[in-house]
Design a protein around this motif. Structure first.
Motif, PDB file in Angstrom:
ATOM      1  N   VAL A  86       0.827  -1.211   0.000  1.00 19.82           N
ATOM      2  CA  VAL A  86       0.000   0.000   0.000  1.00 19.82           C
ATOM      3  C   VAL A  86       0.860   1.258   0.000  1.00 19.82           C
ATOM      4  O   VAL A  86       0.432   2.313  -0.472  1.00 19.82           O
ATOM      5  CB  VAL A  86      -0.961   0.004   1.206  1.00 19.82           C
ATOM      6  CG1 VAL A  86      -0.202   0.189   2.523  1.00 19.82           C
ATOM      7  CG2 VAL A  86      -2.036   1.065   1.045  1.00 19.82           C
ATOM      8  N   LEU A 141       2.068   1.482  -4.100  1.00 18.36           N
ATOM      9  CA  LEU A 141       0.939   0.859  -4.790  1.00 18.36           C
ATOM     10  C   LEU A 141       1.071   0.909  -6.301  1.00 18.36           C
ATOM     11  O   LEU A 141       0.924  -0.098  -6.999  1.00 18.36           O
ATOM     12  CB  LEU A 141      -0.355   1.538  -4.346  1.00 18.36           C
ATOM     13  CG  LEU A 141      -1.648   0.860  -4.744  1.00 18.36           C
ATOM     14  CD1 LEU A 141      -1.803  -0.475  -4.027  1.00 18.36           C
ATOM     15  CD2 LEU A 141      -2.840   1.762  -4.428  1.00 18.36           C
ATOM     16  N   ARG A 175      -6.961   3.044  -9.621  1.00 24.60           N
ATOM     17  CA  ARG A 175      -6.482   3.130  -8.240  1.00 24.60           C
ATOM     18  C   ARG A 175      -7.404   2.348  -7.299  1.00 24.60           C
ATOM     19  O   ARG A 175      -6.944   1.698  -6.366  1.00 24.60           O
ATOM     20  CB  ARG A 175      -6.397   4.595  -7.793  1.00 24.60           C
ATOM     21  CG  ARG A 175      -5.615   4.793  -6.494  1.00 24.60           C
ATOM     22  CD  ARG A 175      -5.564   6.259  -6.112  1.00 24.60           C
ATOM     23  NE  ARG A 175      -4.902   7.073  -7.093  1.00 24.60           N
ATOM     24  CZ  ARG A 175      -3.810   7.802  -6.856  1.00 24.60           C
ATOM     25  NH1 ARG A 175      -3.252   7.769  -5.667  1.00 24.60           N
ATOM     26  NH2 ARG A 175      -3.271   8.539  -7.799  1.00 24.60           N
ATOM     27  N   LEU A 233      -6.149  -0.726  -4.928  1.00 18.64           N
ATOM     28  CA  LEU A 233      -6.338  -0.719  -3.477  1.00 18.64           C
ATOM     29  C   LEU A 233      -7.162  -1.919  -3.022  1.00 18.64           C
ATOM     30  O   LEU A 233      -6.848  -2.538  -1.994  1.00 18.64           O
ATOM     31  CB  LEU A 233      -7.021   0.582  -3.045  1.00 18.64           C
ATOM     32  CG  LEU A 233      -6.104   1.796  -2.920  1.00 18.64           C
ATOM     33  CD1 LEU A 233      -6.920   3.067  -2.722  1.00 18.64           C
ATOM     34  CD2 LEU A 233      -5.122   1.619  -1.761  1.00 18.64           C
ATOM     35  N   TRP A 247      -5.066  -4.978  -3.017  1.00 17.75           N
ATOM     36  CA  TRP A 247      -4.195  -4.971  -1.837  1.00 17.75           C
ATOM     37  C   TRP A 247      -4.979  -5.379  -0.586  1.00 17.75           C
ATOM     38  O   TRP A 247      -4.515  -6.223   0.195  1.00 17.75           O
ATOM     39  CB  TRP A 247      -3.582  -3.586  -1.650  1.00 17.75           C
ATOM     40  CG  TRP A 247      -2.985  -3.387  -0.298  1.00 17.75           C
ATOM     41  CD1 TRP A 247      -1.809  -3.896   0.172  1.00 17.75           C
ATOM     42  CD2 TRP A 247      -3.562  -2.644   0.786  1.00 17.75           C
ATOM     43  NE1 TRP A 247      -1.611  -3.515   1.485  1.00 17.75           N
ATOM     44  CE2 TRP A 247      -2.673  -2.749   1.881  1.00 17.75           C
ATOM     45  CE3 TRP A 247      -4.734  -1.902   0.935  1.00 17.75           C
ATOM     46  CZ2 TRP A 247      -2.927  -2.137   3.112  1.00 17.75           C
ATOM     47  CZ3 TRP A 247      -4.985  -1.295   2.144  1.00 17.75           C
ATOM     48  CH2 TRP A 247      -4.082  -1.412   3.215  1.00 17.75           C
ATOM     49  N   VAL A 299      -6.552   4.896   4.544  1.00 21.93           N
ATOM     50  CA  VAL A 299      -5.744   4.468   3.406  1.00 21.93           C
ATOM     51  C   VAL A 299      -5.487   5.630   2.454  1.00 21.93           C
ATOM     52  O   VAL A 299      -4.390   5.764   1.899  1.00 21.93           O
ATOM     53  CB  VAL A 299      -6.424   3.297   2.673  1.00 21.93           C
ATOM     54  CG1 VAL A 299      -5.644   2.902   1.440  1.00 21.93           C
ATOM     55  CG2 VAL A 299      -6.558   2.098   3.614  1.00 21.93           C
ATOM     56  N   ALA A 311      -2.149   6.588   0.171  1.00 23.11           N
ATOM     57  CA  ALA A 311      -2.187   6.098  -1.209  1.00 23.11           C
ATOM     58  C   ALA A 311      -3.302   6.704  -2.042  1.00 23.11           C
ATOM     59  O   ALA A 311      -3.513   6.266  -3.176  1.00 23.11           O
ATOM     60  CB  ALA A 311      -2.324   4.576  -1.221  1.00 23.11           C
TER      61      ALA A 311
END
Length: 423
Positions: free
Chosen positions: A150, A153, A309, A313, A316, A398, A402
């Motif tokens: 993260v 990323l 994106r 995410l 992840w 988060v 990121a």
């Protein structure tokens, strides 16, 4: 001579099917349960005292049902028509959720960003060297629960590559998957053992004491290590790091701890708390969040940077790491169940972790929209650090590291603080 036969085309490798959002059955079940629980009752009469004729209802629920029934009657709306409209709206929300999940699972994007060189390893853990000029050195410590990716990323969403590009010597402690040895680790083993040796390795590699940067649970480990090794560090940065685990809702924290006996069979069998259990516990912190974000994703252009994106995410989040069983018992039982850090009862190698004893320069980043670590939880830590600069970031847990605005809300302020540290 017979003509050459055309070669058959090689089959295109199909990407690994996505598993998320994990656990999928839980998220779909929550959505269905919400629709069932929110169904409009028939007119509130003594003969039909509950929402659907059988569902138990609190006194507050009865009062709200009576208020709605009175309002419908005053406006001349048949309650049955209103109930049907509510049902249609809830069904549309469920369909939007399913469509958003399918759009995510079918999205073609796969992260292919290569790891930087490995500079040191122990067990399943590695130090990854992001390079950078011979400037201030950073050792970045992520959570034990999620993978370190993260913080790296995408090319355009990498805190670590950004800081290295600004002249810092950046090293990342990637905890890795817990192997047979790590599944027996306690928090003391991680802090007084592996993290201490990683700090020593980072110092040798960079040729100077590093600034220790901890994110989320990694911030708690970094804090405990900084107390034990003040002379080995140049500073301490804590990003979205909890301290008061009962902040905002003590009952919710204690209810999470109360589930611990349910997971004991799995932990005793595998030595770890499984990823799907961890994901379910996070979902319990904000059950509506999954539905909200996937309904929003459904409406994104799948080729947009925002969609890319989002998928990165989510991939992840759903590629988590099981938590060593002794650590899970300590974190759930002691942190969430007993609020041990705030009470001064959390110990590493027998010594209490006391933020007031840390004299290092500290940077404490607190996301304003954090649903995992409420701002008041992180502020409780900042208030106990004698030399803390508190930075309030207009982002979520988060998104701060990121998200599309991460360079503004965190990366640049963190860089400014690091460069201002005394040599």
């Amino acid at each position: 001579m017979s003509p050459a036969r055309p070669q058959a085309a090689r089959p295109t490798a199909r990407p690994t099917p996505r598993l998320g959002p994990r656990p999928l059955a839980l998220h779909l079940g929550l959505s269905l349960a919400t629709r069932w629980a929110a169904r409009m009752p028939p007119p509130c009469t003594p003969a039909s005292p509950s929402w659907n004729g059988a569902w138990p209802r609190s006194n507050a629920g009865r009062r709200e049902a009576a208020r709605i029934a009175d309002a419908l009657a005053a406006a001349g709306h048949p309650p049955e028509a209103f109930a049907a409209a509510v049902e249609r709206r809830l069904l549309a929300r469920d369909l939007a959720l399913a469509e958003g999940i399918l759009a995510y699972r079918r999205h073609p994007f796969r992260r292919d960003l290569a790891d930087p060189p490995m500079a040191w390893a122990e067990g399943g853990s590695r130090l990854l060297d992001y390079g950078g000029a011979v400037g201030p050195a950073l050792l970045v410590v992520p959570s034990l629960i999620n993978r370190a990716a993260v913080l790296d990323l995408l090319p355009e969403a990498s805190m670590l590559r950004h800081l290295a590009g600004q002249g810092l010597r950046v090293l990342l402690l990637d905890w890795g998957m817990p192997g047979p040895a790590e599944r027996c680790f306690t928090l003391t083993d991680y802090v007084a053992g592996r993290l201490r040796r990683a700090i020593a390795a980072a110092t040798r590699i960079a040729g100077q004491p590093p600034v220790l940067v901890g994110y989320c649970m990694g911030g708690m480990l970094a804090l405990a290590a900084a107390q034990r090794l003040p002379g080995a560090l140049r500073g301490l940065a804590l990003l979205a790091t909890p301290w008061d685990f009962w902040a905002g809702d003590a009952a919710r924290a204690q209810s999470l701890a109360a589930t611990l006996p349910l997971w004991e069979p799995a932990m005793q069998a595998t030595g770890a708390l499984p990823v799907d259990v961890l994901q379910a516990l996070f979902a319990a912190l904000d059950p509506a969040a999954i539905g909200e974000k996937f309904r929003a994703f459904r409406d994104l252009d799948p080729e947009s940077p925002q969609a890319r994106r989002f998928v990165a995410l989510e991939d992840w989040l759903n590629d988590g790491v099981p938590l060593a069983a002794p650590v899970a018992r300590e974190a759930l039982g002691s942190w969430y169940g007993g609020n041990a850090p705030l009470r001064g009862a959390w110990r590493i190698a027998g010594a209490p972790v006391t933020p007031r004893s840390i004299r290092l320069p500290c940077f404490v980043a607190i996301p304003a929209r954090d649903r995992i670590v409420p701002p008041s939880s992180a502020l409780a830590l900042a208030d106990r650090l004698p030399a803390a600069l508190v930075h309030h970031a207009a982002a979520g847990h988060v998104g701060m590291v990121a998200g599309s605005a991460a360079d503004v809300v965190l990366w640049r302020p963190l860089l400014t603080w690091i460069k201002a540290l005394p040599a």
